[in-house]
Design an enzyme around this catalytic site. Sequence first.
Site, mmCIF file in Angstrom:
data_model
loop_
_atom_site.group_PDB
_atom_site.id
_atom_site.type_symbol
_atom_site.label_atom_id
_atom_site.label_comp_id
_atom_site.label_asym_id
_atom_site.label_seq_id
_atom_site.Cartn_x
_atom_site.Cartn_y
_atom_site.Cartn_z
ATOM 1 N N ASP A 215 -11.969 -8.763 -1.656
ATOM 2 C CA ASP A 215 -12.786 -8.451 -2.736
ATOM 3 C C ASP A 215 -12.845 -9.748 -3.613
ATOM 4 O O ASP A 215 -12.778 -10.939 -3.170
ATOM 5 C CB ASP A 215 -12.646 -7.366 -3.558
ATOM 6 N N HIS A 238 -14.804 -12.395 -2.250
ATOM 7 C CA HIS A 238 -16.330 -12.476 -3.082
ATOM 8 C C HIS A 238 -16.561 -13.747 -3.883
ATOM 9 O O HIS A 238 -17.486 -13.656 -4.649
ATOM 10 C CB HIS A 238 -16.525 -11.115 -3.558
#
Length: 391
Positions: A215, A238
């Site tokens: 993430d 991310h």
Amino acid sequence: MKLAIITIFVSLLLVKYCFATSGNLDISSFGGKPNSDISKALSSAWTQACASTTAAKVLIPSGTYQMGALELKGPCKAPIEIQIDGTIKAPANPASNDVASQFLMIGNADSITVSGNGVIDGQGANTWKQNDCHKNADCKGFTMNLSFKFLNNSIVRDLTSKDSKTFHFNVISCNNFTIDGLKISAPDESPNTDGIHIARSSSVKVINTNIATGDDCISMGDGNKNVTIENVVCGPGHGISVGSLGKYKDEESVEGLLVKNCTFKGTLNGVRIKTFPNSQIQISVTDMHFEDLIMDNVENPIIIDQEYCPLVTKCSTQSPSKIKISNISFKNIKGTTKATPEGIILACSSGVPCQGITMADIDLKFNGAVAKAKCTNVKPTITGTAPTCDA
Ligand SMILES: *[C@@H]1O[C@H](CO)[C@@H](O)[C@H](O)[C@H]1NC(C)=O
Ligand SMILES: *[C@@H]1O[C@H](CO)[C@@H](O)[C@H](O)[C@H]1NC(C)=O
Ligand SMILES: *[C@@H]1O[C@H](CO)[C@@H](O)[C@H](O)[C@H]1NC(C)=O
Ligand SMILES: *[C@@H]1O[C@H](CO)[C@@H](O)[C@H](O)[C@H]1NC(C)=O
Ligand SMILES: *[C@@H]1O[C@H](CO)[C@@H](O)[C@H](O)[C@H]1NC(C)=O
Ligand SMILES: *[C@@H]1O[C@H](CO)[C@@H](O)[C@H](O)[C@H]1NC(C)=O
């Protein structure tokens, strides 16, 4: 005579336990042995360190240990260093820590250093299989984080944190907090394993750190002031993100961010600011500067998204975001973008257009061609070479 000896003995004990001064508090002398659960030993060593009137060091020597959820809290009387040279394993069973909101919390203290070449192993694999939060809004939360809360003038350095069940590091309400030289890793496909989440904190530095997760590399929540991120390598993951903001009524503005000399390898985003539409509050995001960045095969190298709405959230798009974004610069950003020709997306709010956005020396390529910029509700100032906005 006997009485005198006993008196001396008792006094010595008092000196040892009540007026402990300094020195190394090795958990092995508190019963913390390799291949056993060290929760009690670490907790006792901390209690003694915290009562010490001079600087103390808690040592977790090399070896592999188990530990249950633990909170180490101040206020303490003098600076404390926790040196972790061993590997600490969290319980592998996702359910075993349900009662605790985090695996290890260190908080409410001043001048804490966490150091060592040790490893915090979250053993998250079983949890990731059960985590459906990316598609289920009422998902069961897995709250196993390494949290630093209400710490002043503190440092975390050198450690490795891997396979956390959820966020690896959570920095909440800390002031003058430095993270230096960490190695954080979890597989690309592990959900919600953000590297470092920072919220309501000021004067935070994240430097010389490698973050590979499923993430966000670093995510910044509301209320942060004066955050510096320098010499960080991200990917997979991310990217570095401000927000999402605007979902809750009690959020505070975010101001002052410098992201400098960072590399993004195959990440979904490079640098991103995201706010929800129809936001609950009017706050601002200001004074954010992104410079000397390398993007290596990144899907969205530069993105402001004021219509952010993840799949699981039911967002009302009735009104635009009320969060004001201003004084943002993107400078000397080079490399490659994949997925779409738009390497730069500046999607600002129609309610409060972005102001004071500058782009300088942006050199991003998509399949060998110059990447484009797509902008709405913003008129960036361009200096040097940078793509001009397509509507
Ligand atoms: C940290 O600093 C803040 C602001 O100066 C202060 O209010 C707070 O009491 C300090 N906390 C600790 C644990 O020292
Ligand atoms: C910030 O914290 C560091 C580490 O504890 C300390 O050396 C430094 O003096 C602090 N800075 C300020 C401005 O208090
Ligand atoms: C732990 O991480 C989750 C995200 O995975 C976050 O929502 C939660 O607030 C964190 N808990 C604590 C106590 O910091
Ligand atoms: C910003 O944070 C840095 C540490 O990261 C500190 O040295 C500096 O004094 C802070 N500036 C302000 C205005 O608080
Ligand atoms: C930039 O960051 C890298 C780590 O990613 C580091 O090796 C290098 O020394 C940094 N450069 C400068 C000028 O600080
Ligand atoms: C924009 O940010 C810069 C760099 O931090 C700061 O010096 C400047 O005062 C800010 N400008 C405005 C108009 O807020």
